[in-house]
Design a protein around this motif. Structure first.
Motif, short mmCIF file in Angstrom:
data_model
loop_
_atom_site.label_atom_id
_atom_site.label_comp_id
_atom_site.label_asym_id
_atom_site.label_seq_id
_atom_site.Cartn_x
_atom_site.Cartn_y
_atom_site.Cartn_z
N ASN A 1 0.84 -1.20 0.00
CA ASN A 1 0.00 0.00 0.00
C ASN A 1 0.87 1.25 0.00
OD1 ASN A 1 -2.35 -1.64 0.33
ND2 ASN A 1 -1.86 -1.79 2.51
N VAL A 2 0.37 2.31 -0.64
CA VAL A 2 1.09 3.58 -0.68
C VAL A 2 0.18 4.66 -0.14
CG1 VAL A 2 2.12 5.34 -2.18
CG2 VAL A 2 2.57 2.92 -2.60
N ILE A 3 0.73 5.50 0.75
CA ILE A 3 0.00 6.59 1.37
C ILE A 3 0.78 7.87 1.15
CG2 ILE A 3 -0.92 7.49 3.55
CD1 ILE A 3 -0.36 4.22 4.26
N PHE A 4 0.13 8.88 0.61
CA PHE A 4 0.70 10.22 0.52
C PHE A 4 0.08 11.03 1.64
CE2 PHE A 4 1.23 8.65 -3.78
CZ PHE A 4 2.51 9.04 -4.06
N LYS A 5 0.96 11.59 2.49
CA LYS A 5 0.44 12.25 3.68
C LYS A 5 1.20 13.55 3.94
CE LYS A 5 -0.93 11.28 8.37
NZ LYS A 5 -1.25 10.23 9.31
N GLY A 6 0.45 14.55 4.35
CA GLY A 6 1.09 15.77 4.80
C GLY A 6 1.38 16.77 3.72
N ASN A 7 2.64 16.97 3.44
CA ASN A 7 3.08 18.02 2.52
C ASN A 7 2.44 17.86 1.14
OD1 ASN A 7 4.93 19.14 4.34
ND2 ASN A 7 6.41 17.56 3.85
N PRO A 8 2.17 18.98 0.45
CA PRO A 8 1.79 18.85 -0.96
C PRO A 8 2.91 18.14 -1.70
CG PRO A 8 1.39 21.07 -0.18
CD PRO A 8 2.15 20.37 0.91
N ALA A 9 2.53 17.17 -2.54
CA ALA A 9 3.51 16.35 -3.25
C ALA A 9 3.24 16.43 -4.75
CB ALA A 9 3.42 14.91 -2.78
N THR A 10 4.31 16.48 -5.54
CA THR A 10 4.23 16.47 -7.00
C THR A 10 4.94 15.22 -7.50
OG1 THR A 10 4.18 18.88 -7.09
CG2 THR A 10 4.81 17.72 -9.10
N ASN B 1 -0.22 16.16 -6.60
CA ASN B 1 -0.27 16.69 -7.96
C ASN B 1 0.29 15.63 -8.90
OD1 ASN B 1 0.03 18.02 -10.37
ND2 ASN B 1 1.17 19.74 -9.53
N PHE B 2 -0.50 15.23 -9.90
CA PHE B 2 -0.08 14.16 -10.79
C PHE B 2 1.01 14.58 -11.77
CE2 PHE B 2 -3.22 11.81 -8.81
CZ PHE B 2 -3.19 10.50 -9.25
N SER C 1 -4.66 16.58 -7.62
CA SER C 1 -4.71 17.57 -8.69
C SER C 1 -4.38 16.87 -10.00
CB SER C 1 -3.72 18.70 -8.42
OG SER C 1 -3.72 19.62 -9.50
N MET C 2 -5.38 16.82 -10.88
CA MET C 2 -5.21 16.25 -12.22
C MET C 2 -5.68 17.32 -13.20
SD MET C 2 -6.55 12.36 -11.42
CE MET C 2 -6.03 11.68 -12.99
#
Length: 168
Positions: free
Chosen positions: A35-44, A63-64, A84-85
């Motif tokens: 599993n993958v989790i994006f958490k916290g900071n805005p990520a690109t 952001n994709f 964001s797409m």
């Protein structure tokens, strides 16, 4: 395991159940097992990736950036998480169910494709799924269940059904 920047795994040896990315420019290997989790900071996103488990955006913004994320599991936005797409090359391919219960997607789903093999659910945040006319939501599974918690303010942009034999 929490990773701040990126993960290089050219040999495919990374076998962690849950990998959490919290950096601004995460680099993912081409394939990940868990599993993958994006958490916290805005990520690109810096690269495309195929994920063997579930994909979750928990707080923050993903952001994709013209990339493709594919998951064999489910996808969810939670706890204010958003995606964001905005360009046609942004793709999110989900074999399982998709749930949007995160933050407002207003102005963030303006390009690209969300393709899903399972069901779709939008929660009670009034704008947690607001696709523009140029944003495609494509159902590739048979007879999906589609639910909007706030249908007056959350909506599909362009809806495509790959299997229309059971559509009502």
């Amino acid at each position: 395991v929490r990773i701040n920047r990126g993960l290089a795994d050219p040999g495919g040896l990374w076998r962690v159940t849950n990998t959490e990315f919290d950096g601004a420019t995460p680099t993912l290997p081409a394939t990940m097992i868990g599993n993958v989790i994006f958490k916290g900071n805005p990520a690109t996103l810096q690269s495309s990736s195929a994920i063997g488990g579930n994909l979750t955006v928990d707080t923050g913004l993903l952001n994709f950036n013209g990339q493709t994320l594919s998951t064999n599991g489910a996808f969810a936005t939670i706890n204010g998480g958003r995606i964001s797409m905005t360009v046609p090359s942004d793709h999110l391919n989900v074999q399982g169910n998709v749930t949007f219960t995160g933050g407002s997607e207003t102005g963030l789903l303006t390009g690209g494709v969300l393709a899903l093999g399972g069901n779709f659910a939008q929660g009670t945040n009034t704008t947690s799924f607001t696709g523009s006319p140029s944003f495609v939501t494509r159902f590739i599974g048979r007879a999906p269940t589609i639910g909007f918690g706030t249908p007056a303010t959350s909506y599909f942009g362009k809806l495509e059904l790959a299997d229309t034999t059971l559509a009502q």
